[in-house]
Design an enzyme around this catalytic site. Sequence first.
Site, PDB file in Angstrom:
ATOM      1  N   ARG A  51       0.855  -1.198   0.000  1.00 55.66           N
ATOM      2  CA  ARG A  51       0.000   0.000   0.000  1.00 55.66           C
ATOM      3  C   ARG A  51       0.882   1.235   0.000  1.00 55.66           C
ATOM      4  O   ARG A  51       0.621   2.212  -0.700  1.00 55.66           O
ATOM      5  CB  ARG A  51      -0.959   0.020   1.211  1.00 55.66           C
ATOM      6  CG  ARG A  51      -1.683   1.373   1.341  1.00 55.66           C
ATOM      7  CD  ARG A  51      -2.931   1.375   2.225  1.00 55.66           C
ATOM      8  NE  ARG A  51      -2.866   0.493   3.363  1.00 55.66           N
ATOM      9  CZ  ARG A  51      -2.106   0.698   4.451  1.00 55.66           C
ATOM     10  NH1 ARG A  51      -1.353   1.778   4.545  1.00 55.66           N
ATOM     11  NH2 ARG A  51      -2.086  -0.185   5.429  1.00 55.66           N
ATOM     12  N   ASP A 175      -7.745  18.348 -14.680  1.00 53.34           N
ATOM     13  CA  ASP A 175      -8.027  16.983 -15.150  1.00 53.34           C
ATOM     14  C   ASP A 175      -7.590  16.925 -16.612  1.00 53.34           C
ATOM     15  O   ASP A 175      -8.225  17.514 -17.486  1.00 53.34           O
ATOM     16  CB  ASP A 175      -9.533  16.708 -14.995  1.00 53.34           C
ATOM     17  CG  ASP A 175      -9.922  15.292 -15.411  1.00 53.34           C
ATOM     18  OD1 ASP A 175      -9.192  14.682 -16.207  1.00 53.34           O
ATOM     19  OD2 ASP A 175     -10.980  14.810 -14.941  1.00 53.34           O
ATOM     20  N   LYS A 200      -8.255   5.832 -19.415  1.00 51.45           N
ATOM     21  CA  LYS A 200      -8.592   6.298 -20.759  1.00 51.45           C
ATOM     22  C   LYS A 200      -7.359   6.257 -21.667  1.00 51.45           C
ATOM     23  O   LYS A 200      -6.850   5.193 -21.923  1.00 51.45           O
ATOM     24  CB  LYS A 200      -9.232   7.683 -20.663  1.00 51.45           C
ATOM     25  CG  LYS A 200     -10.256   7.836 -19.507  1.00 51.45           C
ATOM     26  CD  LYS A 200     -11.526   7.029 -19.706  1.00 51.45           C
ATOM     27  CE  LYS A 200     -12.405   6.939 -18.470  1.00 51.45           C
ATOM     28  NZ  LYS A 200     -12.793   8.207 -17.876  1.00 51.45           N
TER      29      LYS A 200
HETATM   30  C1  LIG Z   1     -13.303   8.664 -16.613  1.00 46.69           C
HETATM   31  C2  LIG Z   1     -12.998  10.021 -16.148  1.00 46.69           C
HETATM   32  C3  LIG Z   1     -12.779  10.293 -14.790  1.00 46.69           C
HETATM   33  C4  LIG Z   1     -12.902   9.229 -13.714  1.00 46.69           C
HETATM   34  O1  LIG Z   1     -11.896   8.272 -13.830  1.00 46.69           O
HETATM   35  P1  LIG Z   1     -12.102   6.731 -13.384  1.00 46.69           P
HETATM   36  O2  LIG Z   1     -10.801   6.122 -13.777  1.00 46.69           O
HETATM   37  O3  LIG Z   1     -13.267   6.215 -14.167  1.00 46.69           O
HETATM   38  O4  LIG Z   1     -12.352   6.738 -11.932  1.00 46.69           O
HETATM   39  C5  LIG Z   1     -12.467  11.587 -14.435  1.00 46.69           C
HETATM   40  N1  LIG Z   1     -12.377  12.577 -15.352  1.00 46.69           N
HETATM   41  C6  LIG Z   1     -12.596  12.351 -16.663  1.00 46.69           C
HETATM   42  C7  LIG Z   1     -12.481  13.475 -17.629  1.00 46.69           C
HETATM   43  C8  LIG Z   1     -12.913  11.080 -17.105  1.00 46.69           C
HETATM   44  O5  LIG Z   1     -13.146  10.868 -18.402  1.00 46.69           O
END
Ligand SMILES: *Cc1c(COP(=O)(O)O)cnc(C)c1O
Length: 384
Positions: A51, A175, A200
Site C-alpha cells: 500500500r 483533469d 482512458k
Molecule cells: C473517466 C474520467 C474520470 C474518472 O476516472 P475513473 O478512472 O473512471 O475513476 C475523471 N475525469 C474524466 C475526464 C474522465 O473521463
Amino acid sequence: MGGKDLKFNTKAIHGGQIPEKAYGAVMPPIYQTSTYAQTTPGGHKGYEYSRSANPTRTALENALASIENGTHGLAFGSGLAAIDAVIKLLEPGDEVISTHDLYGGTYRIFKKIFEKYGIVFHFVGMRSTAAIQSKINKNTKLIWVETPTNPMMGIIDIKAVANLVQGKNILLGVDNTFATPYLQTPLDLGADIVMHSATKYLGGHSDTVVGALVVKDKVLADRLYFIQNASGAVCGPMDSFLVLRGIKTLHVRMQRHCENGKAIAHFLRNSPNVEKVYWPGFDDHPNHDIAKTQMKDFGGMISFIPKGGSYEDAIKIVESLRVFTLAESLGGVESLAGHPASMTHASIPKEEREKSGVVDALIRLSVGIEDSEDLIADLKQALS
Ligand SMILES: *Cc1c(COP(=O)(O)O)cnc(C)c1O
C-alpha cells in the site's frame, strides 16, 4: 532516465525508467507481492508494504511524472480515487470552484460525498476567467479545471486561470484525461496538480481502471502521498504494468486519434443529418485560439447533435452503430459512442446538465485508431 532534456516521444518510452537490476528485464516486472522480507526490523530495500509502495507502481509513477513534466507521480486505483485524494487536502469550510461542464463522476463525488463534510463547491462557466474571479473569496482553496471539457469540448485557458490564482494560496488542479500530456502539459502552464483517469488514453486499451496525480512541488507531493497511503486507494501492480505499457505508445496512438478525430469532425459538420458538432479544432469554436496555443492538436473526442434530434433519435443512432461500440469510457484504441444524458452524465440533474449544453440528443464519440473510412461509413449508415 527522464528530465526536461528529452523530447516527448522519447520520454513516453524511457521517462523515469531504469533497467531492472536482477536480470536486466526491459519492462519492469509485475511485483505481485504485498510485503517484503526485512533483515532486521526496518532493514529493507525501500519497500515494506505494497500500500505504501510497490516497485511496479513506482515505475509507473516515475513515468507519469516524466511525461507531465512534474517531479512526483502518484498512481491510484481509479481516476476518482485520485480526485478523492486531492479533495482530502481541504478542510471543512474550504471552497472549490469548478466548471459546470464536468465529468459526471467528479460532480458526484464533489456534491454527494464531500459536500456533507463541509466543503463548498461552486460550478461556473470557465470559458472566460470572469466567472471564476466572481466566486473567489478568502475560503477558496482549489480551482478544478477540465479541458477540453466533457462532453461539450469547451476549452479553458489554463494559463489565464493560473495567473488569476497566483500568489493567492489557491491550488489549481487540471483533469488532463481528454488531452493527455501528448497534447498539453498543464504544469508547464502554471497548474499545481495534474490528474488523469489513466483508464482512458494513458492505458489506452480499455483493459484497466487507474488514476493518477502529478505535481511539481515536494511539499504538495508529500501531503498527497500521506493521503494516498493513509486512505489506501492505490493502484495494483498488474494495473500499473498495463498503464506503463500503454504510455509507451501514447504518442503514436494520439497522432492517429487526432487524425481520425479531424476527419470525423469534418464529416459530421458536412452531414445534412447533423445539427451541431463540438470539436475544438474548428476555426469557429469559441476558444479555438486558446486550444491552438495550449494544445498541440485537437484530440479524438467529439460530441454532436443529430438534426432535429430527440432523446429517442440519439438512442436509435447509437444503437445502429456497428464499428463504434456503444459503451461508457473513452480513450481506447477502439471507437466508442456514448449518450451522455443517460450514461456518463446521468448523475447530474437534467436542469444542471442542460445549462452546459448536455441536451438529451447529444452523442459523444471517442474516435479510435481504426481506418477513418470505416468509421465514417459507420456513422453515415447510422445517421441515415
Ligand atoms: C473517466 C474520467 C474520470 C474518472 O476516472 P475513473 O478512472 O473512471 O475513476 C475523471 N475525469 C474524466 C475526464 C474522465 O473521463
